[in-house]
Design an enzyme around this catalytic site. Sequence first.
Site, PDB file in Angstrom:
ATOM      1  N   ARG A 272      26.785 -41.301 -28.531  1.00  0.00           N
ATOM      2  CA  ARG A 272      27.150 -40.154 -27.705  1.00  0.00           C
ATOM      3  C   ARG A 272      27.122 -40.537 -26.228  1.00  0.00           C
ATOM      4  NH1 ARG A 272      23.609 -34.607 -27.436  1.00  0.00           N
ATOM      5  NH2 ARG A 272      22.200 -36.051 -26.396  1.00  0.00           N
TER       6      ARG A 272
ATOM      7  N   ASP B 100      22.998 -20.285 -25.933  1.00  0.00           N
ATOM      8  CA  ASP B 100      22.235 -21.428 -25.457  1.00  0.00           C
ATOM      9  C   ASP B 100      23.184 -22.266 -24.602  1.00  0.00           C
ATOM     10  OD1 ASP B 100      20.955 -23.871 -25.076  1.00  0.00           O
ATOM     11  OD2 ASP B 100      20.015 -23.872 -27.049  1.00  0.00           O
TER      12      ASP B 100
ATOM     13  N   PHE C 167      21.782 -26.549 -32.790  1.00  0.00           N
ATOM     14  CA  PHE C 167      20.690 -27.459 -32.455  1.00  0.00           C
ATOM     15  C   PHE C 167      19.451 -27.068 -33.256  1.00  0.00           C
ATOM     16  CE2 PHE C 167      17.324 -29.235 -29.704  1.00  0.00           C
ATOM     17  CZ  PHE C 167      17.753 -30.560 -29.715  1.00  0.00           C
TER      18      PHE C 167
ATOM     19  N   TYR D 149      16.922 -29.889 -17.288  1.00  0.00           N
ATOM     20  CA  TYR D 149      16.791 -31.347 -17.174  1.00  0.00           C
ATOM     21  C   TYR D 149      18.051 -32.122 -17.547  1.00  0.00           C
ATOM     22  CZ  TYR D 149      15.568 -30.562 -22.112  1.00  0.00           C
ATOM     23  OH  TYR D 149      15.558 -30.143 -23.427  1.00  0.00           O
ATOM     24  N   LYS D 150      19.100 -31.461 -17.984  1.00  0.00           N
ATOM     25  CA  LYS D 150      20.335 -32.169 -18.321  1.00  0.00           C
ATOM     26  C   LYS D 150      21.233 -32.232 -17.082  1.00  0.00           C
ATOM     27  CE  LYS D 150      20.052 -30.680 -23.177  1.00  0.00           C
ATOM     28  NZ  LYS D 150      19.628 -31.942 -23.809  1.00  0.00           N
TER      29      LYS D 150
END
Length: 398
Positions: free
Chosen positions: A357, A183, A113, A208-209
């Site tokens: 996605r 991560d 990322f 938050y995911k």
Amino acid sequence: MTRPLPCRDVFDLPEGIIYLDGNSLGPLPKAAAERVAHTVSGEWGAMLIGGWNGAGWIDLPQRVGDRIAPLIGAPPGSVIAGDTTSVQLYKALSAALALHPDRAEILSEAGNFPTDLYIAEGLVAQVPGRRLRTEPRDAIIEAIGPETAVVMLTQVDYRTGALHDMAAVTEAAHAAGAAVVWDLAHSAGALPVDLGAVGAEFAVGCGYKYLNGGPGAPAFIYVRPDLQERVAPALSGWLGHAAPFDFDPGYRPAEGIVRMQVGTPGVLSMSALDAALEIWEDVDVTEVRAVSIALADLFITEAETRCEGHGLELVTPRDGARRGSQVSFRCPNGYAVMQALIAEGVVGDFRAPDLIRFGFAPLYNTEDEIIEAAKRLAVILAERRWDRPGFLARAKVT
């Protein structure tokens, strides 16, 4: 007693929306909305500054960290919440480098990322003699060597959903004398993680995911218990001090994971995440994993069958054991296709240059939704509904 899946009743989901973007932002738990309202009126409004003691605000980072710990295979007292994932990663990488002052290299995946790579680039620029090295995904283990101080990887690839073998990578790093920073942004709440079993030194992730803590929810950091008294925080903030309200002019780190705190916690966002995490107290993560694999398998089959001939190319591993809880397809005009799909009530997202996605969260997604999403995608492609100016104009957030 575990709660059966799905448990849609605990979420405030908009009527008529098929939400397949929980891998970017989880939906609103009803308990989180209620908690924030109470924190605002019943605590901040009624107690004013007394809320730090009276409502336990000061302990929220540790309390939230201890709620996250079981989801990532960590013992109590090894996880603390706060800051952003980028800040937590900076702290973890700095600490990992300090464990190996005689080694020069942070090793990461070339497709990691971007913010993780940016943080590493900025850090090594500040530390003479250190460097960031990136290698292809399938070459990471072989690339670990005597110069490697720390291996920094995201367990689930944000584009493709491909899953690293955490145990194998960590074992290889330790065999070479290196530390590991994982991560877990796309892992926590999506699949079982066992940091304790693999012996990883550090991990970070966001709230938050799949943890459904809300936009910009606090992140978290894990430090292996035996290392906590050796870690010298790169960001030595006042709430990581041994006695913050003594207001000493010099820094003394607190004991244990608390030393990884920096500044004042965001009480409203921390309260929302704290409430959202209550859902996991009666949910079995292994069951979540099994259902997510089944949902993703179903979507792959439905999408490929219904959209045949329209240029979709699966980039996610077909084997469920080798992916996280998301599926990505390479798709011509992918951005516009996703905007058209969102307009038809199916929310996924787009990742440049050409990936559409879809994330699967068994807490609220159902098989019927998955089949319907594939049907709507097929119609959009067959009828070129994506080919409209409003869908082709790129917004800031994709």
